[in-house]
Design a protein around this motif. Sequence first.
Motif, mmCIF file in Angstrom:
data_model
loop_
_atom_site.group_PDB
_atom_site.id
_atom_site.type_symbol
_atom_site.label_atom_id
_atom_site.label_comp_id
_atom_site.label_asym_id
_atom_site.label_seq_id
_atom_site.Cartn_x
_atom_site.Cartn_y
_atom_site.Cartn_z
ATOM 1 N N GLY A 1 -1.734 5.860 -16.276
ATOM 2 C CA GLY A 1 -1.532 6.520 -14.978
ATOM 3 C C GLY A 1 -1.194 5.546 -13.848
ATOM 4 O O GLY A 1 -1.169 5.945 -12.680
ATOM 5 N N LYS A 2 -0.914 4.308 -14.201
ATOM 6 C CA LYS A 2 -0.605 3.295 -13.177
ATOM 7 C C LYS A 2 0.694 3.633 -12.440
ATOM 8 O O LYS A 2 0.723 3.704 -11.202
ATOM 9 N N THR A 3 1.736 3.845 -13.220
ATOM 10 C CA THR A 3 3.040 4.113 -12.597
ATOM 11 C C THR A 3 3.009 5.416 -11.803
ATOM 12 O O THR A 3 3.563 5.493 -10.707
ATOM 13 N N THR A 4 2.334 6.420 -12.348
ATOM 14 C CA THR A 4 2.228 7.696 -11.625
ATOM 15 C C THR A 4 1.556 7.481 -10.273
ATOM 16 O O THR A 4 2.014 8.005 -9.253
ATOM 17 N N THR A 5 0.486 6.683 -10.273
ATOM 18 C CA THR A 5 -0.214 6.408 -9.014
ATOM 19 C C THR A 5 0.710 5.712 -8.020
ATOM 20 O O THR A 5 0.788 6.105 -6.849
ATOM 21 N N LEU A 6 1.420 4.695 -8.513
ATOM 22 C CA LEU A 6 2.326 3.963 -7.624
ATOM 23 C C LEU A 6 3.455 4.867 -7.107
ATOM 24 O O LEU A 6 3.832 4.793 -5.941
ATOM 25 N N HIS A 7 3.951 5.729 -7.985
ATOM 26 C CA HIS A 7 5.032 6.623 -7.570
ATOM 27 C C HIS A 7 4.557 7.666 -6.559
ATOM 28 O O HIS A 7 5.331 8.095 -5.704
ATOM 29 N N CYS A 8 3.295 8.057 -6.671
ATOM 30 C CA CYS A 8 2.735 8.962 -5.649
ATOM 31 C C CYS A 8 2.645 8.220 -4.312
ATOM 32 O O CYS A 8 2.898 8.788 -3.251
ATOM 33 N N LEU A 9 2.301 6.951 -4.405
ATOM 34 C CA LEU A 9 2.165 6.135 -3.185
ATOM 35 C C LEU A 9 3.480 5.980 -2.424
ATOM 36 O O LEU A 9 3.490 5.962 -1.195
ATOM 37 N N VAL A 10 4.558 5.850 -3.163
ATOM 38 C CA VAL A 10 5.842 5.641 -2.480
ATOM 39 C C VAL A 10 6.617 6.945 -2.278
ATOM 40 O O VAL A 10 7.758 6.927 -1.815
ATOM 41 N N GLY A 11 5.998 8.060 -2.635
ATOM 42 C CA GLY A 11 6.611 9.354 -2.338
ATOM 43 C C GLY A 11 7.627 9.837 -3.344
ATOM 44 O O GLY A 11 8.323 10.815 -3.093
ATOM 45 N N LEU A 12 7.719 9.174 -4.511
ATOM 46 C CA LEU A 12 8.633 9.677 -5.539
ATOM 47 C C LEU A 12 8.038 10.916 -6.198
ATOM 48 O O LEU A 12 8.743 11.829 -6.609
ATOM 49 N N LEU A 13 6.713 10.917 -6.313
ATOM 50 C CA LEU A 13 6.013 12.068 -6.897
ATOM 51 C C LEU A 13 5.110 12.701 -5.843
ATOM 52 O O LEU A 13 4.569 11.991 -4.986
ATOM 53 N N ASN A 14 4.977 13.995 -5.926
ATOM 54 C CA ASN A 14 4.077 14.694 -5.008
ATOM 55 C C ASN A 14 2.733 14.877 -5.699
ATOM 56 O O ASN A 14 2.670 15.429 -6.801
ATOM 57 N N PRO A 15 1.631 14.428 -5.078
ATOM 58 C CA PRO A 15 0.322 14.613 -5.704
ATOM 59 C C PRO A 15 0.004 16.098 -5.871
ATOM 60 O O PRO A 15 0.399 16.908 -5.032
ATOM 61 N N THR A 16 -0.670 16.431 -6.972
ATOM 62 C CA THR A 16 -1.090 17.820 -7.161
ATOM 63 C C THR A 16 -2.205 18.138 -6.165
ATOM 64 O O THR A 16 -2.241 19.210 -5.582
ATOM 65 N N SER A 17 -3.124 17.187 -5.994
ATOM 66 C CA SER A 17 -4.126 17.316 -4.931
ATOM 67 C C SER A 17 -4.600 15.918 -4.539
ATOM 68 O O SER A 17 -4.285 14.931 -5.203
ATOM 69 N N GLY A 18 -5.348 15.857 -3.479
ATOM 70 C CA GLY A 18 -5.808 14.558 -2.986
ATOM 71 C C GLY A 18 -4.937 14.074 -1.840
ATOM 72 O O GLY A 18 -3.915 14.696 -1.514
ATOM 73 N N SER A 19 -5.363 12.972 -1.251
ATOM 74 C CA SER A 19 -4.586 12.473 -0.114
ATOM 75 C C SER A 19 -4.291 10.983 -0.258
ATOM 76 O O SER A 19 -5.063 10.232 -0.859
ATOM 77 N N ILE A 20 -3.166 10.603 0.313
ATOM 78 C CA ILE A 20 -2.754 9.194 0.313
ATOM 79 C C ILE A 20 -2.335 8.832 1.731
ATOM 80 O O ILE A 20 -1.616 9.610 2.387
ATOM 81 N N THR A 21 -2.802 7.700 2.208
ATOM 82 C CA THR A 21 -2.306 7.215 3.505
ATOM 83 C C THR A 21 -1.947 5.731 3.393
ATOM 84 O O THR A 21 -2.571 4.987 2.635
ATOM 85 N N ILE A 22 -0.962 5.365 4.165
ATOM 86 C CA ILE A 22 -0.577 3.953 4.266
ATOM 87 C C ILE A 22 -0.692 3.581 5.746
ATOM 88 O O ILE A 22 0.014 4.154 6.585
ATOM 89 N N PHE A 23 -1.618 2.699 6.032
ATOM 90 C CA PHE A 23 -1.981 2.389 7.421
ATOM 91 C C PHE A 23 -2.243 3.678 8.212
ATOM 92 O O PHE A 23 -1.772 3.842 9.333
ATOM 93 N N GLY A 24 -2.926 4.603 7.567
ATOM 94 C CA GLY A 24 -3.322 5.847 8.222
ATOM 95 C C GLY A 24 -2.227 6.888 8.326
ATOM 96 O O GLY A 24 -2.432 7.975 8.879
ATOM 97 N N GLU A 25 -1.043 6.576 7.772
ATOM 98 C CA GLU A 25 0.075 7.520 7.904
ATOM 99 C C GLU A 25 0.440 8.128 6.548
ATOM 100 O O GLU A 25 0.197 7.540 5.504
ATOM 101 N N ASN A 26 1.047 9.314 6.632
ATOM 102 C CA ASN A 26 1.541 9.977 5.437
ATOM 103 C C ASN A 26 2.626 9.097 4.795
ATOM 104 O O ASN A 26 3.565 8.692 5.482
ATOM 105 N N PRO A 27 2.507 8.795 3.493
ATOM 106 C CA PRO A 27 3.503 7.897 2.876
ATOM 107 C C PRO A 27 4.927 8.438 2.888
ATOM 108 O O PRO A 27 5.877 7.684 2.663
ATOM 109 N N LEU A 28 5.085 9.738 3.138
ATOM 110 C CA LEU A 28 6.439 10.301 3.170
ATOM 111 C C LEU A 28 7.113 10.100 4.522
ATOM 112 O O LEU A 28 8.331 10.277 4.648
ATOM 113 N N SER A 29 6.330 9.741 5.529
ATOM 114 C CA SER A 29 6.932 9.594 6.860
ATOM 115 C C SER A 29 7.760 8.300 6.906
ATOM 116 O O SER A 29 7.377 7.287 6.317
#
Lengths: 267, 252
Positions: free
Chosen positions: B50-78
């Motif tokens: 699940g490493k690549t899936t996690t990284l891809h969720c982080l950079v916005g290639l994949l949409n998480p089914t649930s849960g939240s991700i922030t990068i410096f407090g911001e939505n990674p898709l912004s």
Amino acid sequence: MRSRILAITGNSLLELHKRKVSYLAVVLVILVSIAPTYLKHKLFMFGIADYKLGYVYQDFVISSFKLLSLLGLLASILLASGSLEYEVMRRTLSSVITRPIQRWEYLLGRLFGVIAFYALIILSGIVCIYLFALLLNFSVPDLFLWGVLERFFQGVALITVAFSLGVLTSSISALLTLLVAVFFALLLPHIPADIHLSIGVAKNIVHYTTPSDWISDYFTRSVYQGEVEFNFLKNSLVMLENLMYGAVFFLLSALIFTKRDIKLKDS
Amino acid sequence: MTELAIEIKGLHKIYRRGFLAKKEICAVRNLNLEIKSGEAWALVGPNGAGKTTTLHCLVGLLNPTSGSITIFGENPLSPDARRKVGFQSEIFFSYSYMNPVDGLKFYGRLSGLKDPDLKERVTKALNLAGLSDCLFQTMGTFSKGMMQRVGLAQSILHDPSVIIWDEPSTGLDPEGRRLVMDLILKLKSEGKTVLLSTHILSDIERVCDHISIINKGGILLSESIDSLLTKHSGKTLEDIYLETVRGKADAQ
């Protein structure tokens, strides 16, 4: 935002050029410039005695431009439908999508690339026609450019629909869009009446689902022949309707694409 | 207090497959991760963990089914968050008809860079990636290792604060691998946050501060490398990794 979209558009055009699609455009323009003269079984320059010169020229303008716009449009529709899929197949999408660019901006850039290609074909056709006019000392019909503009906007709407279908349908996009392209191409104004009748049902579907009623050939044909009263407001609205029709498809596809997972390993 | 660069809370990612997408494959389950600014963090685990899936969720290639991700407090898709992130996928692909200079200029423009700054950064990034000898050769003629170097260069081009690399050493020769390690150390010294997934544990030991061992979509262990090695004195990171993965697998 503008610079990001333009960067994608530029790359999309460059990609078409590198895929040798630009050769297709050149061949198309040359072919279409020559074809009408052979269709008439007369050489344009030397068979003039049998015809009134004006008719020959008008015929040439109408036939060549119709053929050019139809073939150019079909090529553009096919390119538009596979535009996103091509990027997914080459796995270059991830390096672009992970940049600070909105997905709709990316899609718009790709779409503009295909539209720019279509515009180049149309523009080359216009230049050819005006060069012939200059060479033979004729004047182009007054409303010719306006008619071209209307045809162009119809084309843009169709290209946008094809592009959006390509985004929405993914792997079967080429097949589906080919069907749509053929379907719409058959409905273009210059087809014989018997084909019109055989696809009457389809015609009605299009008639009731498109605001611009682009199956009506009244404007495009009659502008070339100078038979219709020109109404700036009405014809501008028709073009606007075409754009809006394309925009609805684009928005729908952009909305779905934004929510879509970009899987690298499966692609 | 140091700012959180990456925060993942209760991340779930389920892939849906088959007819009407009825078959569900859970790639990541309830994954939590907090990475502070300036840290170098390694994500390790067996293939399919699940490493690549996690990284891809982080950079916005994949949409998480649930849960939240922030990068410096911001939505990674912004776009603002993305401006702060440099990403390289496991195998980097780019436009075969471009040379690395044009390719990087294209990526730079998408990141909002403009000339003359762009030109300067492209040259700098390509030099750092060791590609200064083949600047005007089309990428279609590049080997896998050279493409990986282009991938590294494009990920640091816009001077991001967070660098996310998915197996950056794939296809690289020993010199290239060393280059990756040196680059991580350099980025760390500049205060950048680095998150990488890799299988080469000796490299991790050399350059990373923290390690998260992930298997079957969940984190088994998340700790600083120093404290881990102190706790299990006499053992290598590889021993600890194998024990953790096997132990948890047996337990499961």
